[in-house]
Design a protein around this motif. Sequence first.
Motif: not given
Length: 510
Positions: A79, A84-86, A215
């Motif tokens: 995050e 938002q998970q990248t 993301a």
Amino acid sequence: MTKSSGRLKRILIALTLAIVAVPATAVGAGVWLYAAADVSTVGRVEFANPLAVPPLADSTVDKDGTRVFDLEMQPGHKEFTAGQQTPTWGFSGDYLGPTLRAERGEQVRVKVRNSLDEASTVHWHGMHLPATMDGGPHQMVNAGDNWQPHWEVDQPAATLWYHPHPHGATEKHVQRGLAGMFILDDDKAAELPLPKTYGVDDLPLIVQDVKFEGAQFDHGHRTMANTGFLGDTTMVNGTLAPYREVGDERVRLRLLNASTARSYDFGFDDDRGFSLIATDGGLLEGPVTLDRIKLSPGERAEIVVEVHPGERTVLRSYASPDSDFWQDRFGGNDDSFDILELRAAKALRSSPELSDELVGPAGPEVPDGSDPVRERSFDLRMSGINGEPMAMDRIDASVTRGTTEVWTLRNRDGMPHNFHVHDVQFRVLEVDGERPPPELRGPKDTVYVPGSRTVKIALRFDGPADPDTPYMYHCHLLYHEDGGMMGQFVVVEPGQKAGKPPVGSDHDHR
């Protein structure tokens, strides 16, 4: 005429000629592209996130005294922005890796496991070690496989780093998050009155530029940007908009440019001076007071900055044009970034004064170029070095163990390049025939060579000899490296000839 007014005049002349030469629609598009190409975050960053400090890697010591580290290349998610998970890659974590630390004279072993879904490598950038342990493109670690390089640390205290080096894919692997610091210590440096408490008054700063599409990382290249990927924001140690609270009068910043193409001209927003104490390969003879230090990809610098109780100051990268207004604009030299805010406590611990002497009268452990056995020239073009793109099965140079050579590096295509040599630290002898500036007089393994520039360096090759396993030299703008701007050399015994690289063979499992 001032430098800025002269530059503006050249731009106006060039645009006028363009208007004469091409249709109005094309000129309008070119002017728009030029005007929109520079990026600046100066004055627009809200420093809201505490700076993450990479943890020191755990290690064990074998019965024979070998220090053993474990590193796993692995996929993950991070995050960078809340919620938002990248998707990322990292070493023993979701992004970047821990800081490895060892002392001169130690035997080290790194147990590397590749848990990615594709082959990669781990290169020890700046480290003097056997070619089979270097982690270049000949030491690939297949998906699901392991590698255990081992060597004796035989060089001065320095800030080094590690990152992947797969031929043709290095830019992508570094962008995803595979990088970390490797700090070396020695007895002489330990005795100096320098800030040295890791994570307190001695801070690692891994600086990268990034761009997001939602993301996801956006790794696309800008229009007209032949330097490679250029992001629109920066982060430090994987932290966007970072701040760091400091409690000491003097703070040591270990700057690493871990970007894949962007150069940074570091300074502070109030133009305060700082003391440069070390370059890529270790300490200078004595501190040098500067207010700017330019680092191209792969270069490092250690600086000490003084702060006052309760104040805030911002580490900034300033626009730093070279000579070609077109390359400067589309290659990122016109860009500027606010990178990190330092927040001094209201009451600060006192710090000792810096010593005027750091490594003693003998100077850094790099050759002075007075007794070379050979001189070589390297013409740098994006298409290749000395007219040849990289070939894994070709040895480009053989150097004799225990000898010094002088290499002349010439930028022949006008776009920004730099030059990194594996295994050795070198001395910069000249820049365009003149004595190098103070920031280039320390031990170096990577040097910036902008358009039309000529740089002369002295290198000593202390081995061990291995006629079949090459080291690399290459441009560390990784798009250029991946495209073939790289060559190979082997270290041989006197009278020995180069062998044949083991292309396609498995890595060394020893």
